[in-house]
Design an enzyme around this catalytic site. Structure first.
Site, PDB file in Angstrom:
ATOM      1  N   VAL A 335       0.831  -1.204   0.000  1.00  0.00           N
ATOM      2  CA  VAL A 335       0.000   0.000   0.000  1.00  0.00           C
ATOM      3  C   VAL A 335       0.869   1.260   0.000  1.00  0.00           C
ATOM      4  CG1 VAL A 335      -1.727   1.300   1.288  1.00  0.00           C
ATOM      5  CG2 VAL A 335      -1.898  -1.173   1.121  1.00  0.00           C
ATOM      6  N   GLU A 340      -1.575   5.756  -3.767  1.00  0.00           N
ATOM      7  CA  GLU A 340      -3.018   5.659  -3.966  1.00  0.00           C
ATOM      8  C   GLU A 340      -3.651   6.994  -4.341  1.00  0.00           C
ATOM      9  OE1 GLU A 340      -1.460   5.119  -1.106  1.00  0.00           O
ATOM     10  OE2 GLU A 340      -2.002   3.209  -0.180  1.00  0.00           O
ATOM     11  N   ASP A 382      -7.843  31.532 -37.927  1.00  0.00           N
ATOM     12  CA  ASP A 382      -8.526  32.529 -38.741  1.00  0.00           C
ATOM     13  C   ASP A 382      -7.781  33.848 -38.618  1.00  0.00           C
ATOM     14  OD1 ASP A 382     -10.745  31.012 -39.698  1.00  0.00           O
ATOM     15  OD2 ASP A 382     -11.614  31.100 -37.698  1.00  0.00           O
ATOM     16  N   ASP A 710     -15.292  29.714 -36.158  1.00  0.00           N
ATOM     17  CA  ASP A 710     -16.402  30.447 -35.553  1.00  0.00           C
ATOM     18  C   ASP A 710     -17.747  30.084 -36.192  1.00  0.00           C
ATOM     19  OD1 ASP A 710     -15.924  31.651 -37.977  1.00  0.00           O
ATOM     20  OD2 ASP A 710     -15.359  33.596 -37.158  1.00  0.00           O
ATOM     21  N   ASP A 714     -17.530  25.649 -39.856  1.00  0.00           N
ATOM     22  CA  ASP A 714     -16.189  25.364 -39.336  1.00  0.00           C
ATOM     23  C   ASP A 714     -16.194  24.169 -38.395  1.00  0.00           C
ATOM     24  OD1 ASP A 714     -15.051  27.457 -40.691  1.00  0.00           O
ATOM     25  OD2 ASP A 714     -15.268  28.875 -39.041  1.00  0.00           O
ATOM     26  N   ASN A 776       8.428   6.412  -3.041  1.00  0.00           N
ATOM     27  CA  ASN A 776       7.818   5.140  -2.695  1.00  0.00           C
ATOM     28  C   ASN A 776       8.748   3.959  -2.984  1.00  0.00           C
ATOM     29  OD1 ASN A 776       5.534   6.395  -1.813  1.00  0.00           O
ATOM     30  ND2 ASN A 776       4.434   6.185  -3.723  1.00  0.00           N
ATOM     31  N   GLU A 779      11.038   3.589  -0.135  1.00  0.00           N
ATOM     32  CA  GLU A 779      10.472   2.842   0.986  1.00  0.00           C
ATOM     33  C   GLU A 779      10.582   1.333   0.750  1.00  0.00           C
ATOM     34  OE1 GLU A 779       6.467   4.150   1.800  1.00  0.00           O
ATOM     35  OE2 GLU A 779       6.968   6.208   1.222  1.00  0.00           O
ATOM     36  N   ASP A 820       3.092  12.053   0.545  1.00  0.00           N
ATOM     37  CA  ASP A 820       2.421  11.876  -0.747  1.00  0.00           C
ATOM     38  C   ASP A 820       1.331  12.905  -0.997  1.00  0.00           C
ATOM     39  OD1 ASP A 820       4.010   9.764  -1.197  1.00  0.00           O
ATOM     40  OD2 ASP A 820       2.429   8.277  -1.451  1.00  0.00           O
TER      41      ASP A 820
END
Length: 995
Positions: A335, A340, A382, A710, A714, A776, A779, A820
């Site tokens: 996890v 997440e 244009d 426009d 178009d 992460n 870790e 995080d």
């Protein structure tokens, strides 16, 4: 639906003498009758207006419209009911990894209960299941943060929806007003024009060459001709020629209709069935994030299994506690390793970026369009209003007898007619000028109004048409032609490039006259006579060549030219016009289908030169786009010489650059077209289908094309482009619905600014991805190497049996929560780097996380794990770098202190990583303090970490102990090495990049 006709006697009541309740009851009954019991197409339009208590000449009053809105509700289709807040909060827990963690938490709780029940009398144990409590609390806090982030993103998206809400023209208080479509009520008078989306069901009151595309409702592929005449019998939906329906679009002409049904009481409402409850498809960026999360999740699960096996082999499981601790560690590791909150943070960053764009007039309708914006390689624009200021001013009038200049600029009708050389304007020239401007103001749908503030003016309609109205007012030509009343119209279309009206002369026995305006070269081909010195004579080839030479001269001087012509019809009846076809009853079915009879034998009277100065900021924007590897392409309906002159002034092409015309494009095959579009950057005299050809050709060459538009025609090109851009001021509703972005100010510079912002947003996404994933991964490596090398690092006590983990599950989850959220969000709003527009466009096929980023992630993750484990080792007996002062402590006490050290080092290492991750190559010390939000997030994280270390009950919950001052020096010093290692890597990368 029952097709009974409304009883006229029920419609003749005078509502103003009735009590308010009776009046409201009558309205409700009339509305219900029109919606449920009768077919308005079988009822006379005046009777429908009477039933709905509205005067078609003035429309509803504002107060009455508000009262009806309160009574009948907003004009919108029903959508799926909003998800309750409590359900949105619970959705934060709908994640397989959270389920795993909750399962492990339950197992831990059961183990605590068993241990408590079976504990020996007097034995010490945990008073509470702290692991279970802390993990659940962290999950709740994480869910709250996720909920708040999603709410913020949803709020931003709703704000964007309000900005892009459709608007419609209605007649209220006796004047045409533009209002939000949702505010339309039964009885409103719709004012429809080419490019409008019909906002409600209605009964036609008047129509001029009106054609409506009803494919979305009836499946009919060809636009349907509409007329206000009452039908003689009930017809199928697609054959109700006097009705207009919600959601269809006007492809040609003009009309007015009285609203008979709104919202769910429209034809489309009856078949809506929650049309708005469709789910959006995942974007390329979202798909890649899902892919990365999936791959990372699988990898971490494999590592978790390896960790469990390593624990089983190296340590052995000697009790239920060992198994539960190992299982909890493995699941927590999975996890903690997968971010997440990544999806929520990504959405918030995109939403905040899009809000910044909106503040600078670029309204992005969908968040994921930002991905494409930063990759644009060609911008097709244009000319009028986008590259120029759209402040049309008639400056020159050229007539057969001479040429004059009109003074004054802008839309204020203040100025004079003067000769080019400063002499008095001859009377014959002045008369021809008045005839030219009179024709221009009659063949016209524009309107000039005084603004609310004295001395200000507002325009309604096309700015080019309004410029003719202004010129006519300056010279009083409007008063000279005030006795003409329009009776029929052949509208302007981009294919015809001209417009004609038939007007009745009230001072000449109602005789009819045709007045026309259009592109001079086009209009001239319909002329065979010329107005000179107050008389009409035959148009010679010499006259024709002189006119075309004048067009070229004015075009070279950057004037937009419009020709004017007329034709006296010598009759007071449309049916008696030579060549007009009528039915057996002597009626004309549709005048717009007989343009060849109306527009034949026209009399040329002159042309106007309209100046529309380039926007001063556009030249810089074009240059910036060029530096960024983005090519600017100008597409216009103007004369090629005018287009080339404006393009060269703006730096789009060189001074001697040429423009390709629509006719030249038509003559090319696909290979020739691709070669031309790869080289030519100016296109003139083009029709909407040419825009689509150009876009498709550019895309075939691998370009990411932005296209502005426009008009209603178009829409196909705008929709086909990778980035369709609609004009917010002059754009039609159909084009706005097809576009991915709307320019609130119709300014080309805004497109370039949006591309710059898009690149900055994408850079920030890569920054926080680099930070989150490397942190992460750090870790994961810390736990993995801590288990594998536990014996050498002193983590494993030689005298004990069982599992010893380097960091507790609660500590890993705390790190995940702490680092995080706030730092990652802060990196999402990091200021743009100076070189953001000095790079070539990114290809959409390029991965967000490429090989170079994965190198950063793994390198930083390994460094992070090494410094964390060294810090722990220094506080453990039997390690490689042991501080001998800890020898006096028992191993359990050493492990608490060592874990606190590792825990804190890992937190600070990730905070230093946040500073380092702001760039792949640039030193972190460049613009070190430019992101105040990041420093605020770092400060908050440090404060929270101090609480975990020094607050007693948090010590118990997280397995920490207060650290002495020297330990803090060790923590910060070791964590700082992550930043040092990152800087060393960047130096080598910069050196390699230079080579």
């Amino acid at each position: 639906m029952d097709d009974r006709i409304i009883d006229p006697s029920a419609l003749s009541r005078e509502p103003h003498v009735e009590p308010e309740d009776a009046k409201e009851t009558q309205e409700v009954k009339a509305q219900q009758a029109l919606l449920n019991d009768v077919d308005p197409s079988l009822t006379d339009a005046d009777q429908v207006a009477q039933a709905l208590n509205v005067d078609p000449r003035t429309g509803l009053s504002s107060d009455e419209a508000k009262r009806r809105l309160d009574k009948f509700g907003p004009n919108e289709l029903a959508s799926a009911p909003p998800v309750p807040k409590w359900k949105k909060f619970l959705q934060q827990f709908q994640d397989p990894l959270v389920y795993l963690l909750l399962a492990a938490t339950a197992i831990s709780l059961v183990a605590w209960i068993i241990e408590k029940v079976n504990a020996a009398p007097g034995a010490e144990g945990e008073a509470l299941p702290f692991d279970s409590i802390v993990i659940v609390l962290i999950l709740i806090v994480n869910a709250i943060l996720g909920y708040m982030q999603e709410a913020k993103a949803e709020e931003a998206v709703n704000a964007l929806s309000e900005m892009t809400a459709p608007t419609s023209n209605v007649l209220r208080n006796g004047r045409v007003e533009r209002i939000n479509t949702t505010d339309i009520v039964p009885g409103d008078i719709l004012v429809l024009g080419e490019g409008d989306t019909v906002p409600a069901d209605g009964r036609l009151l008047a129509a001029a060459s009106l054609r409506i595309a009803e494919a979305s409702l009836t499946g009919e592929s060809v636009p349907v001709s509409k007329k206000p005449a009452t039908l003689d019998s009930a017809k199928a939906l697609g054959d109700r020629a006097n009705m207009v329906f919600n959601g269809t679009s006007v492809t040609q002409g003009t009309g007015r209709a009285i609203v008979t049904g709104t919202g769910m009481n429209t034809q489309v409402g009856k078949i809506a069935d929650l049309l708005q409850s469709t789910e959006d498809e995942a974007t390329p960026l979202q798909k890649e994030m899902n892919h990365v999360s999936k791959i990372l999740g699988i990898a971490v699960c494999i590592i978790a299994v390896v960790v469990l096996l390593a624990l089983a082999v190296l340590e052995g499981f000697h009790s239920v506690h060992d198994v539960i601790d190992s299982l909890l560690l493995a699941v927590s590791l999975a996890v903690a390793a997968v971010p997440e909150g990544l999806a929520a943070i990504l959405t918030v960053v995109l939403a905040l970026g899009v809000q910044r764009m909106a503040a600078h007039h670029a309204i992005v309708k969908k968040l994921h369009s930002v991905e494409t914006l930063g990759s644009a390689s060609v911008i097709c624009s244009d000319k009028t209003g986008t590259l120029t200021r759209n402040e049309m001013t008639v400056e020159r009038v050229v007539v057969p007898s001479g040429e004059v200049e009109l003074t004054g600029t802008g839309y204020a009708p203040e100025g004079d007619m003067v000769s080019i050389d400063g002499s008095a304007v001859p009377e014959n020239v002045a008369n021809e000028v008045l005839a030219t401007l009179g024709a221009g103001t009659l063949a016209n749908d524009g309107e000039l109004r005084e603004g609310e503030k004295p001395g200000t003016w507002e325009i309604v309609g096309d700015p080019t048409e309004v410029s003719l109205v202004v010129a006519a007012r300056k010279t009083h030509a409007d008063k000279k032609f005030a006795h003409f009343d329009r009776v029929a119209e052949i509208p302007f279309t981009s294919e015809r490039k001209r417009m004609s009206v038939i007007a009745r002369n009230a001072t000449d026995a109602g005789k009819l006259t045709v007045f026309a305006k259009g592109a001079p070269d086009v209009l001239l081909s319909y002329c065979d006579r010329i107005y000179v010195n107050g008389a009409i004579r035959k148009l010679t080839e010499g006259d024709r060549q002189d006119i075309l030479d004048t067009v070229e001269r004015l075009s070279r001087e950057a004037y937009r030219t419009l020709g004017e012509a007329f034709r006296p019809l010598e009759t007071d009846s449309l049916a008696q016009i030579p060549g007009i076809r009528t039915n057996s009853a002597g009626e004309i079915s549709d005048i717009s289908e007989q343009a060849e009879a109306i527009e034949a034998h026209l009399v040329w009277c002159g042309m106007v030169g309209i100046i529309d100065p380039p926007r001063t900021e556009v030249r810089d924007a074009v240059a910036e786009a060029h530096r960024a590897g983005i090519r600017t392409v100008m597409i216009t309906g103007d004369h090629p010489l005018t287009a080339a002159r404006i393009a060269s002034d703006l730096g789009i092409i060189a001074k001697d650059g040429k423009a390709l015309t629509g006719d030249e494009l038509d003559a090319m095959d696909e290979a020739q077209l691709d070669k031309a579009t790869s080289e030519v950057s100016v296109y003139a005299r083009v029709a909407p289908e040419h825009k689509l050809k150009i876009v498709k050709s550019l895309q075939r060459q691998g370009n990411i094309a932005a296209m502005t538009g426009d008009g209603v025609n178009d829409a196909p090109a705008v929709k086909s482009a990778d980035i369709g851009v609609a004009m917010g001021i002059t754009g039609t509703e159909v084009t706005k619905q097809s576009a991915k972005m709307i320019l609130a100010d119709d300014n080309f510079s805004t497109i370039v600014a949006a591309v710059r912002e898009g690149r900055g947003i994408f850079d920030n996404i890569r920054k926080f991805l680099r930070y989150l994933l490397s942190s992460n991964v750090g870790e994961v490596f810390t736990v993995f190497f801590g288990v594998v090398f536990a014996g050498w690092l002193g983590i494993k006590n030689p005298e004990s049996v069982g599992v010893t983990v380097p960091l507790l599950a609660t500590q890993l989850l705390w790190i995940n929560l702490l680092t995080d959220a706030a730092p990652a969000l802060a990196m999402g709003v990091d200021p743009m780097t100076e070189d953001v527009m000095n790079r070539k466009p990114r290809k959409l096929t390029d991965r967000v996380i490429d090989g170079a980023m994965w190198g950063d992630i793994i390198y930083i993750g390994i460094i992070m794990a090494i410094v964390t484990l060294i810090g722990m080792d220094m506080h453990l007996t039997g390690g490689l770098f042991t501080d001998r002062s800890v020898d006096a402590m028992g191993h359990d006490a050493q492990m608490v202190e060592a874990r606190t050290m590792g825990f804190t080092i890992l937190v600070f290492a990730q905070l230093f990583n946040a500073i380092a991750s702001r760039s792949h190559l640039q030193s972190a010390f460049v613009g070190l303090f430019s992101n105040k939000w990041l420093w605020g997030a770092i400060g908050l994280s440090i404060v929270l970490q101090l609480l975990v270390i020094y607050v007693p009950f948090l010590n118990t919950a997280f397995g920490t102990t207060p650290l002495p001052p020297m330990a803090w020096l060790e923590c910060i010093g070791l964590a700082f090495f992550v930043l040092v290692a990152s800087e060393i890597r960047k130096i080598f990368l910069r050196m390699r990049a230079k080579k």
